[in-house]
Design a protein around this motif. Structure first.
Motif, PDB file in Angstrom:
ATOM      1  N   MET A   1     -21.359   4.023   6.165  1.00 29.60           N
ATOM      2  CA  MET A   1     -20.162   4.759   5.775  1.00 29.60           C
ATOM      3  C   MET A   1     -19.026   3.752   5.594  1.00 29.60           C
ATOM      4  N   THR A   2     -18.342   3.852   4.476  1.00 30.08           N
ATOM      5  CA  THR A   2     -17.252   2.926   4.198  1.00 30.08           C
ATOM      6  C   THR A   2     -15.909   3.618   4.331  1.00 30.08           C
ATOM      7  N   ASN A   3     -14.877   2.786   4.329  1.00 28.78           N
ATOM      8  CA  ASN A   3     -13.499   3.253   4.358  1.00 28.78           C
ATOM      9  C   ASN A   3     -13.134   4.051   5.603  1.00 28.78           C
ATOM     10  N   ARG A   4     -13.615   3.598   6.748  1.00 31.99           N
ATOM     11  CA  ARG A   4     -13.172   4.108   8.044  1.00 31.99           C
ATOM     12  C   ARG A   4     -12.326   3.006   8.663  1.00 31.99           C
ATOM     13  N   THR A   5     -11.219   3.365   9.267  1.00 34.51           N
ATOM     14  CA  THR A   5     -10.401   2.400   9.998  1.00 34.51           C
ATOM     15  C   THR A   5     -10.746   2.559  11.470  1.00 34.51           C
ATOM     16  N   ILE A   6     -11.212   1.479  12.055  1.00 38.07           N
ATOM     17  CA  ILE A   6     -11.618   1.479  13.460  1.00 38.07           C
ATOM     18  C   ILE A   6     -10.648   0.599  14.236  1.00 38.07           C
ATOM     19  N   THR A   7     -10.181   1.111  15.357  1.00 37.80           N
ATOM     20  CA  THR A   7      -9.401   0.332  16.310  1.00 37.80           C
ATOM     21  C   THR A   7     -10.223   0.317  17.589  1.00 37.80           C
ATOM     22  N   GLN A 137     -10.577   8.134   8.987  1.00 38.64           N
ATOM     23  CA  GLN A 137     -10.668   7.830   7.576  1.00 38.64           C
ATOM     24  C   GLN A 137      -9.528   6.874   7.208  1.00 38.64           C
ATOM     25  N   ALA A 138      -9.850   5.829   6.469  1.00 40.21           N
ATOM     26  CA  ALA A 138      -8.810   4.895   6.014  1.00 40.21           C
ATOM     27  C   ALA A 138      -7.913   5.619   5.022  1.00 40.21           C
ATOM     28  N   ASN A 139      -6.610   5.334   5.085  1.00 37.69           N
ATOM     29  CA  ASN A 139      -5.693   5.976   4.132  1.00 37.69           C
ATOM     30  C   ASN A 139      -5.738   5.241   2.793  1.00 37.69           C
ATOM     31  N   GLU A 140      -5.084   5.776   1.813  1.00 42.40           N
ATOM     32  CA  GLU A 140      -5.106   5.242   0.450  1.00 42.40           C
ATOM     33  C   GLU A 140      -4.662   3.779   0.391  1.00 42.40           C
ATOM     34  N   ASN A 141      -3.591   3.454   1.098  1.00 44.63           N
ATOM     35  CA  ASN A 141      -3.085   2.085   1.112  1.00 44.63           C
ATOM     36  C   ASN A 141      -4.101   1.132   1.745  1.00 44.63           C
ATOM     37  N   VAL A 143      -7.362   1.464   1.878  1.00 48.11           N
ATOM     38  CA  VAL A 143      -8.483   1.303   0.954  1.00 48.11           C
ATOM     39  C   VAL A 143      -8.099   0.350  -0.167  1.00 48.11           C
ATOM     40  N   LYS A 144      -6.897   0.497  -0.682  1.00 46.16           N
ATOM     41  CA  LYS A 144      -6.420  -0.335  -1.794  1.00 46.16           C
ATOM     42  C   LYS A 144      -6.294  -1.800  -1.389  1.00 46.16           C
ATOM     43  N   THR A 145      -5.727  -2.058  -0.207  1.00 45.27           N
ATOM     44  CA  THR A 145      -5.471  -3.434   0.226  1.00 45.27           C
ATOM     45  C   THR A 145      -6.637  -4.053   1.004  1.00 45.27           C
ATOM     46  N   GLY A 146      -7.509  -3.231   1.551  1.00 43.94           N
ATOM     47  CA  GLY A 146      -8.583  -3.743   2.391  1.00 43.94           C
ATOM     48  C   GLY A 146      -8.113  -4.141   3.769  1.00 43.94           C
ATOM     49  N   MET A 147      -6.878  -3.746   4.120  1.00 43.73           N
ATOM     50  CA  MET A 147      -6.293  -4.094   5.421  1.00 43.73           C
ATOM     51  C   MET A 147      -5.818  -2.829   6.129  1.00 43.73           C
ATOM     52  N   PRO A 148      -6.111  -2.716   7.417  1.00 44.40           N
ATOM     53  CA  PRO A 148      -5.569  -1.587   8.172  1.00 44.40           C
ATOM     54  C   PRO A 148      -4.044  -1.658   8.215  1.00 44.40           C
ATOM     55  N   SER A 154      -4.998 -10.550   5.415  1.00 43.77           N
ATOM     56  CA  SER A 154      -6.210  -9.893   4.934  1.00 43.77           C
ATOM     57  C   SER A 154      -7.306  -9.955   5.985  1.00 43.77           C
ATOM     58  N   CYS A 155      -8.212  -9.043   5.920  1.00 45.46           N
ATOM     59  CA  CYS A 155      -9.385  -8.896   6.782  1.00 45.46           C
ATOM     60  C   CYS A 155      -9.006  -8.660   8.234  1.00 45.46           C
ATOM     61  N   GLY A 156      -7.861  -8.139   8.496  1.00 46.88           N
ATOM     62  CA  GLY A 156      -7.498  -7.835   9.866  1.00 46.88           C
ATOM     63  C   GLY A 156      -7.010  -9.020  10.648  1.00 46.88           C
ATOM     64  N   CYS A 157      -6.835 -10.170  10.008  1.00 46.75           N
ATOM     65  CA  CYS A 157      -6.400 -11.335  10.769  1.00 46.75           C
ATOM     66  C   CYS A 157      -4.955 -11.165  11.201  1.00 46.75           C
ATOM     67  N   GLY A 158      -4.731 -11.472  12.432  1.00 47.64           N
ATOM     68  CA  GLY A 158      -3.376 -11.451  12.963  1.00 47.64           C
ATOM     69  C   GLY A 158      -2.898 -12.882  13.074  1.00 47.64           C
ATOM     70  N   ASP A 159      -2.198 -13.202  14.126  1.00 54.55           N
ATOM     71  CA  ASP A 159      -1.679 -14.552  14.308  1.00 54.55           C
ATOM     72  C   ASP A 159      -2.826 -15.530  14.489  1.00 54.55           C
ATOM     73  N   HIS A 160      -2.657 -16.707  13.938  1.00 56.99           N
ATOM     74  CA  HIS A 160      -3.600 -17.769  14.233  1.00 56.99           C
ATOM     75  C   HIS A 160      -2.884 -19.093  14.150  1.00 56.99           C
TER      76      HIS A 160
END
Length: 187
Positions: A1-7, A137-141, A143-148, A154-160
């Motif tokens: 299943m795609t486009n789910r936002t998981i925390t 379910q991931a919201n429209e934004n 899904v569009k950006t690929g970022m929660p 991108s890809c959920g990366c935070g500080d590094h």
């Protein structure tokens, strides 16, 4: 299943020794179907609901793969010009195909540097102690950006910082990467 936002939050252990390899000091967020975490881990987490806790075991072949001794290579020392090399340090660069490549310095000679291209968890069966905070379910934004929502990179990366790679907005110990996904250089 795609486009789910998981925390979720997690503790990652070596299944055999039970030693802790990685821990999320704060919850991480990712969108399913984008390769941001290991496929087997994503599959298991997708079945969980808000508040669910589960210990998930992933065999080496489905995690970071088996350890490959041929992935230790000798590279001319001149290719590391300007870098204060130390045994055990991780280096990140760009591979031939444009992907992020992570190596660990194994030995430093006069003219050559031995580097290990294996993932730090290669050959390990992994145990994830997971708590799902939110599965929606991931919201429209998103899904569009690929970022929660609320995630800066991108890809959920935070500080590094220069020595550590991170995904989901958390820092890693100097020898580890993010829960095994392949977004943001996590493999």
């Amino acid at each position: 299943m795609t486009n789910r936002t998981i925390t979720m939050s997690y503790v990652l252990r070596d299944f055999n020794s039970k030693s802790t390899l990685e821990q999320s000091p704060q919850p991480i967020k990712f969108i399913t179907g984008l390769g941001q975490i290991m496929p087997k881990l994503e599959e298991e987490v997708l079945a969980l609901s808000d508040g669910d806790k589960k210990i998930i075991t992933i065999l080496a072949k489905d995690a970071a793969g088996e350890y490959d001794a041929s992935a230790i290579k000798s590279i001319p020392k001149e290719e590391f010009a300007g870098i204060d090399l130390k045994e055990g340090m991780e280096l990140f660069g760009e591979g031939e195909n444009g992907q992020t490549v992570r190596v660990v310095v194994k030995a430093i000679g006069d003219d050559e540097v031995m580097v290990d291209f294996n993932h730090p968890f290669a050959g390990m069966d992994l145990e994830f102690d997971i708590e799902v905070i939110e599965n929606r379910q991931a919201n429209e934004n998103e899904v569009k950006t690929g970022m929660p929502d609320g995630v800066v990179h991108s890809c959920g990366c935070g500080d590094h910082d220069d020595d550590h790679e991170c995904c989901g907005g958390h820092h890693h110990d100097e020898d580890h990467e993010c829960c095994g996904g392949n977004g943001c250089g996590c493999h």
